[in-house]
Design a protein around this motif. Sequence first.
Motif, PDB file in Angstrom:
ATOM      1  N   GLY A  51     -12.110  -4.866  19.504  1.00 58.20           N
ATOM      2  CA  GLY A  51     -13.432  -4.754  20.384  1.00 58.20           C
ATOM      3  C   GLY A  51     -13.193  -4.751  21.703  1.00 58.20           C
ATOM      4  N   ASP A  52     -12.137  -5.115  22.145  1.00 54.09           N
ATOM      5  CA  ASP A  52     -11.553  -5.188  23.646  1.00 54.09           C
ATOM      6  C   ASP A  52     -11.366  -3.769  24.280  1.00 54.09           C
ATOM      7  OD1 ASP A  52      -9.133  -4.802  22.280  1.00 54.09           O
ATOM      8  OD2 ASP A  52      -8.366  -6.578  22.935  1.00 54.09           O
ATOM      9  N   LEU A  53     -11.539  -2.803  23.426  1.00 60.40           N
ATOM     10  CA  LEU A  53     -11.361  -1.345  23.800  1.00 60.40           C
ATOM     11  C   LEU A  53     -12.641  -0.609  23.660  1.00 60.40           C
ATOM     12  CD1 LEU A  53      -7.812  -0.385  22.382  1.00 60.40           C
ATOM     13  CD2 LEU A  53      -8.277  -1.094  24.642  1.00 60.40           C
ATOM     14  N   ASP A  54     -13.456  -0.616  24.862  1.00 63.67           N
ATOM     15  CA  ASP A  54     -14.900   0.223  24.519  1.00 63.67           C
ATOM     16  C   ASP A  54     -14.938   1.103  25.935  1.00 63.67           C
ATOM     17  OD1 ASP A  54     -15.183  -1.595  26.562  1.00 63.67           O
ATOM     18  OD2 ASP A  54     -16.544  -2.703  26.049  1.00 63.67           O
ATOM     19  N   ALA A  55     -13.805   1.515  26.458  1.00 65.91           N
ATOM     20  CA  ALA A  55     -14.052   2.536  27.650  1.00 65.91           C
ATOM     21  C   ALA A  55     -14.267   3.894  27.289  1.00 65.91           C
ATOM     22  CB  ALA A  55     -12.729   2.262  28.520  1.00 65.91           C
ATOM     23  N   THR A  56     -13.762   4.161  25.666  1.00 61.96           N
ATOM     24  CA  THR A  56     -14.010   5.661  25.400  1.00 61.96           C
ATOM     25  C   THR A  56     -13.889   5.656  23.978  1.00 61.96           C
ATOM     26  OG1 THR A  56     -13.394   7.864  25.801  1.00 61.96           O
ATOM     27  CG2 THR A  56     -11.608   6.452  25.526  1.00 61.96           C
ATOM     28  N   PHE A  57     -14.295   6.804  23.498  1.00 64.18           N
ATOM     29  CA  PHE A  57     -14.166   7.138  22.079  1.00 64.18           C
ATOM     30  C   PHE A  57     -12.567   7.706  21.787  1.00 64.18           C
ATOM     31  CE2 PHE A  57     -18.537   7.380  22.231  1.00 64.18           C
ATOM     32  CZ  PHE A  57     -19.116   6.492  21.305  1.00 64.18           C
ATOM     33  N   PRO A  58     -11.721   7.019  21.000  1.00 65.95           N
ATOM     34  CA  PRO A  58     -10.337   7.395  20.856  1.00 65.95           C
ATOM     35  C   PRO A  58     -10.445   8.819  20.041  1.00 65.95           C
ATOM     36  CG  PRO A  58     -10.150   5.438  20.183  1.00 65.95           C
ATOM     37  CD  PRO A  58     -11.743   5.692  20.449  1.00 65.95           C
TER      38      PRO A  58
END
Length: 122
Positions: A51-58
């Motif tokens: 949840g702490d990775l929301d800067a882009t869609f991998p």
Amino acid sequence: MSVRGIRGAITVEVNEEQPILQATVELLNGIVKENGIVPDDICSVFVTVTGDLDATFPARAIRQMGGWELVPLMCALEVPVKGSLEKCIRLMVLVNTDKTQRQIEHVYYGGAQALRPDLTKS
């Protein structure tokens, strides 16, 4: 021929677009290399992030890789278990292969090596 799942995970230092995209490419390239597969062998790729990775869609990174344009991709959030590994991208690559389960090489990089030390190469 069977469908096999190949797991992989990698951590990133910061929640920023470029590090997330670069880590995704690094992880997928590692899975491809370790297992000798090509995009035409892939059934689909399931991508999760903490949840702490929301800067882009991998998955954006995978779609830009040559030959991967038609591979079905899906992104989701990892289950937010307290105390679990942070800033982690996970892949489940479903592949058509003649390899047995024991021949599949799962790939764990960075802090994600702690997730499956039994499968991590030194």
